[in-house]
Design an enzyme around this catalytic site. Structure first.
Site, PDB file in Angstrom:
ATOM      1  N   GLU A   1       1.081  -1.212   0.050  1.00  0.00           N
ATOM      2  CA  GLU A   1      -0.253   0.011   0.253  1.00  0.00           C
ATOM      3  C   GLU A   1       0.804   1.383   0.150  1.00  0.00           C
ATOM      4  O   GLU A   1       0.607   2.151  -0.553  1.00  0.00           O
ATOM      5  CB  GLU A   1      -1.110   0.299   1.165  1.00  0.00           C
TER       6      GLU A   1
ATOM      7  N   ASP B   1      -1.532  -5.414   4.053  1.00  0.00           N
ATOM      8  CA  ASP B   1      -1.517  -5.443   4.521  1.00  0.00           C
ATOM      9  C   ASP B   1      -2.893  -6.444   5.446  1.00  0.00           C
ATOM     10  O   ASP B   1      -3.270  -7.171   4.742  1.00  0.00           O
ATOM     11  CB  ASP B   1      -2.594  -3.706   5.794  1.00  0.00           C
TER      12      ASP B   1
ATOM     13  N   ASP C   1      -4.759  -7.130   7.703  1.00  0.00           N
ATOM     14  CA  ASP C   1      -6.689  -6.977   8.392  1.00  0.00           C
ATOM     15  C   ASP C   1      -7.970  -7.016   6.508  1.00  0.00           C
ATOM     16  O   ASP C   1      -7.490  -7.112   5.793  1.00  0.00           O
ATOM     17  CB  ASP C   1      -6.562  -5.986   9.094  1.00  0.00           C
TER      18      ASP C   1
ATOM     19  N   GLU D   1      -9.090  -4.672   5.336  1.00  0.00           N
ATOM     20  CA  GLU D   1      -9.253  -3.762   4.470  1.00  0.00           C
ATOM     21  C   GLU D   1      -8.135  -4.370   3.549  1.00  0.00           C
ATOM     22  O   GLU D   1      -7.850  -3.568   2.552  1.00  0.00           O
ATOM     23  CB  GLU D   1      -8.252  -2.080   5.518  1.00  0.00           C
TER      24      GLU D   1
ATOM     25  N   TYR E   1       2.162  -5.150  13.188  1.00  0.00           N
ATOM     26  CA  TYR E   1       1.032  -3.881  12.670  1.00  0.00           C
ATOM     27  C   TYR E   1       0.443  -3.835  13.580  1.00  0.00           C
ATOM     28  O   TYR E   1      -0.014  -3.929  14.849  1.00  0.00           O
ATOM     29  CB  TYR E   1       0.449  -5.232  12.347  1.00  0.00           C
TER      30      TYR E   1
ATOM     31  N   ARG F   1      -3.149  -2.255  13.362  1.00  0.00           N
ATOM     32  CA  ARG F   1      -4.297  -2.564  13.706  1.00  0.00           C
ATOM     33  C   ARG F   1      -4.608  -3.605  13.954  1.00  0.00           C
ATOM     34  O   ARG F   1      -4.222  -4.785  13.597  1.00  0.00           O
ATOM     35  CB  ARG F   1      -4.719  -1.593  12.642  1.00  0.00           C
TER      36      ARG F   1
ATOM     37  N   HIS G   1      -2.445 -10.538  14.325  1.00  0.00           N
ATOM     38  CA  HIS G   1      -2.662 -12.171  15.606  1.00  0.00           C
ATOM     39  C   HIS G   1      -1.738 -11.892  16.739  1.00  0.00           C
ATOM     40  O   HIS G   1      -1.194 -12.225  17.173  1.00  0.00           O
ATOM     41  CB  HIS G   1      -1.889 -12.665  14.253  1.00  0.00           C
TER      42      HIS G   1
END
Length: 783
Positions: A9, A82, A84, A86, A290, A292, A335
């Protein structure tokens, strides 16, 4: 051309990963989402199972074109967005736009950007998880539906402005802030008297030590408190009982997104958005995992590294292996908790992110350290004259454990000014202690404090509203829409009474304290209150905390493959759309006004209401023969709480301050704030100047200062046409009224020679061909 193309991203993330993977891999950034729902007609075909209609925004066309060419010329494309929902959705959009097959395209995920994690991900690729994609898609579509259908209702039923908008989670967040404000406004403070006795006793070396004991209870009236002190005149104070108990304090779990936002606010004073910006920078540069996540889990590898770091720096006794349990059973964003990637790095060189990194490092290390061991002593002291008991408490730290490096911060609502315990001298049962003095001090009950950004995140998480990726954008959005503002509040002086018993004599005194002062708190605006009331009245399910949390749970079920995304949307849409139709048909327009009384001079009604430019006071009606008078509310005033007296005080403006350089000076408040008018020119007042109290002696120097600065900036003025050519920080420009116009490059060096006809031509050309707006900075995570 490299054999492998990896798409991520952000450019920073691409740069870090490319260093790890080597020359066989080319790593490119797609700069967040490459497509979104179309703007026209909602971008959703509701009658076709909520089929979304996506489009590539203009500012992403160049990036898409470049990625298509690279994908065509490479052997293998890897999607490394990423991990997740999103990120999964971005990978799916890349497949759709670049013509990649989701059934064969390699998807790699990792929760830290380190060489072992990246290499392991490349060795174990997977395919796209459409459950995660559908969960993100369902959230995006549902929120688009709410925004597109609710916002026009506000435009038609509220006369304030046409820029009003509503969002699912945002509206509920504003409701929390509005309810807390009303709770504070209606709170009635009640006083009581707290008794404290101050004693002396000898320590083991024979020195006198002072300590404090609490009275038996709080007294509701001054009379009761004084009666208690009178009963203590001539009393002997004897230690009746001593209890010594071991106690311990345990460390907090490692950071999740919300706890990091809360702690960075308490300890570093960071806003939620600043914390996430810095955390993203740390993650993309490979410094932390990560950012988030709602998991408190630590990997086995991380636990081993943490153990080694603790034992190396503090010794074996300071290490204690712990496994924390997630409060949120559906923790799905990642995780692991947020932790440093390499535990032997206690700090980093980057000055921007260093403080946040060190906070994360300390919290992670502390989570695996031993409990702090304390010894708590409680002594009961008998009063001979009335046989009431006083209680003295003391605490001694026997072993610091995790407190050696970290202590979790606390919010206003969790703090208690009375819970600080000192050290008691050695006491024995039947020991007589000497009273120095006893005080009965008046104390007042306090309302719950206003939310900070961090405590609002905490509340949203407690209610199950929103997810790690949505907290920061939610708080940013409600402030941007002017429904909520973050500001300080000055305290007010309050008198309190003190009665002191000393040497068998009672004296009465009074003192003052500053109460109600608050810093960087969230206040609802009048607009936020009015919109909240309207939505509560007509869209109670959308505004219901439980219903909003249930929607979040349904998104989780979609992500876990337990619910069909468009079926879930249909269950929401049918009753919601019916509410919208009913409201448009039946609801009356919202006036957002409050009658305060009658103007004593004219007898006309005095109303507090929302106007086009914000809350104001109006004397008279629009249909009256004489035009109504208006006054803008101060930033600290509200339609809901302003009194008639304070409202009438606002009409003291404009104030005539007297003559300066042969011309009158008046002060007033306009659309853009307080100003002074002198010789037909206007000068904005400084922030610290109050138009209701400022004097001519302060305004004179201000006029001279601003006039001098303006003269230095002025190149040329065409008075009749009200056109100015001015110097700016980026070069000369043309100003007409409140609008600025860029001068063409070829004329910049000769701005002083521009004629009035040329200036008019430049203005007309800019109006006919307005410059394209730059794309806003990438916001990867949106609600």
């Amino acid at each position: 051309m490299a054999k492998n193309l990896v798409i991520v991203e952000s450019p920073a993330k691409a740069k870090t990963i490319e260093k790890i993977l080597g020359s066989d891999f080319e790593v490119k950034s797609c700069f967040g989402h490459i497509r979104d729902l179309e703007k026209d007609d909602m971008g959703i075909d509701i009658n076709n199972n909520f089929k979304p209609k996506y489009a590539v925004p203009e500012d992403k066309e160049k990036i898409v074109k470049e990625l298509k060419k690279l994908a065509k010329d490479t052997d293998e494309v890897w999607l490394a967005t990423d991990e997740d929902r999103e990120g999964e959705a971005i990978s799916w959009h890349l497949c759709e736009v670049l013509g990649l097959d989701p059934q064969t395209t390699k998807r790699i995920v990792f929760h830290e950007i380190t060489k072992p994690a990246i290499e392991r991900a490349v060795q174990q690729p997977r395919l796209l998880d459409m459950n995660l994609v559908n969960a993100q898609q369902a959230r995006r579509i549902l929120d688009r539906i709410v925004g597109f259908e609710l916002s026009p209702v506000l435009w038609r039923k509220m006369s304030m402005r046409n820029s009003l908008s509503a969002g699912r989670v945002q509206s509920v967040a504003v409701r929390l802030i509005v309810e807390r404000e009303r709770e504070i406004n209606t709170f009635n403070s009640v006083s009581s008297f707290r008794v404290e006795a101050f004693f002396t006793a000898k320590d083991n070396q024979g020195r006198s030590l002072s300590f404090k004991a609490e009275g038996p209870s709080r007294f509701k009236t001054a009379e009761d408190a004084e009666k208690f002190l009178q009963q203590c005149i001539g009393a002997t104070y004897t230690v009746k009982d001593i209890q010594v108990k071991p106690a311990k304090k345990s460390p907090a779990a490692p950071f999740t997104t919300s706890t990091l936002q809360q702690e960075a606010s308490r300890k570093l004073g960071y806003s939620v958005s600043k914390t996430m910006l810095l955390a993203q920078k740390l993650y993309e540069s490979g410094k932390i995992t990560y950012m988030r996540t709602d998991s408190v889990n630590l990997s086995d590898t991380a636990l081993t590294d943490i153990k080694q770091a603790i034992e190396k720096s503090y010794g074996q006794r300071y290490h204690q292996h712990r496994k924390f349990k997630n409060k949120n059973e559906s923790a799905q964003e990642a995780h692991e908790a947020i932790r440093p990637t390499y535990m032997d790095n206690a700090t980093i060189d980057d000055s921007d992110t260093r403080r946040l990194y060190e906070l994360i490092w300390k919290r992670t290390i502390a989570s695996q350290m031993a409990d702090a061991e304390l010894e708590k002593t409680i002594a009961k002291i008998d009063i001979s004259t009335n046989h009431e008991e006083l209680t003295a408490s003391g605490e001694v730290l026997k072993f610091d454990g995790f407190l050696k490096i970290y202590m979790e911060g606390r919010d206003d609502e969790d703090s208690d000014e009375e819970d600080q315990e000192g050290v008691l001298p050695p006491l024995a049962v039947k020991q007589v202690v000497d009273l120095k003095e006893m005080k009965a001090t008046e104390r007042f009950t306090r309302p719950a404090p206003r939310y900070t950004e961090a405590s609002l995140v905490k509340k949203l998480e407690e209610l199950g509203i929103g997810r790690p990726s949505t907290y920061a954008p939610t708080i940013t959005t409600i402030q941007k829409r002017s429904y909520v503002e973050k500001r300080d509040k000055e305290g007010i002086k309050r008198e309190f009474r003190i009665m002191t018993l000393k040497a068998d004599n009672i004296t009465k005194t009074a003192d003052t304290e500053n109460t109600g002062a608050e810093k960087s708190k969230l206040f609802p605006t009048d607009l936020g209150m009015i919109v909240t009331d309207f939505l509560n009245q007509y869209f109670d399910s959308v505004m219901d905390y439980g219903f909003t949390a249930k929607i979040e749970e349904e998104f989780d079920e979609i992500a876990n493959g337990k619910k069909v995304w468009n079926k879930m949307l249909n269950e929401f849409y049918e009753p919601f759309h019916q509410d919208v139709a009913n409201t448009l048909e039946k609801a009356e327009r919202v006036k957002g006004e409050r009658l305060l009384g009658e103007d004593p001079e004219s007898g006309k009604p005095v109303v507090a209401r929302m106007g086009r430019y914000g809350p104001m006071i109006q004397i008279g009606k629009a249909e009256d023969e004489e035009k109504p008078r208006f006054a803008k509310l101060k930033a600290t005033q509200s339609i809901e709480t302003i009194s008639m007296a304070d409202a009438m005080e606002l009409f003291r403006l404009p104030r005539n301050l007297g003559m300066f350089e042969g011309q009158e000076v008046t002060v007033n408040i306009g659309r853009f704030g307080p100003y002074a008018q002198h010789d037909k020119k206007f000068y904005s007042l400084k922030k610290e100047m109050d138009p209701y109290t400022v004097e001519l002696e302060e305004i004179g120097p201000l006029i001279v200062e601003k006039r001098t600065a303006k003269d230095e900036r002025t190149i040329k003025v065409f008075e009749k046409e009200k056109i100015q050519i001015l110097k700016g920080p980026y070069g000369p420009y043309i100003k007409q009224g409140l609008k600025n116009y860029k001068i063409p490059k070829e004329r910049i060096d000769h701005a002083a020679d521009i004629t009035v006809e040329e200036a008019k031509a430049i203005i007309e050309d800019v109006k006919a061909n307005p410059p394209k707006k730059k794309a806003p900075p990438r916001k990867k995570k949106t609600e």
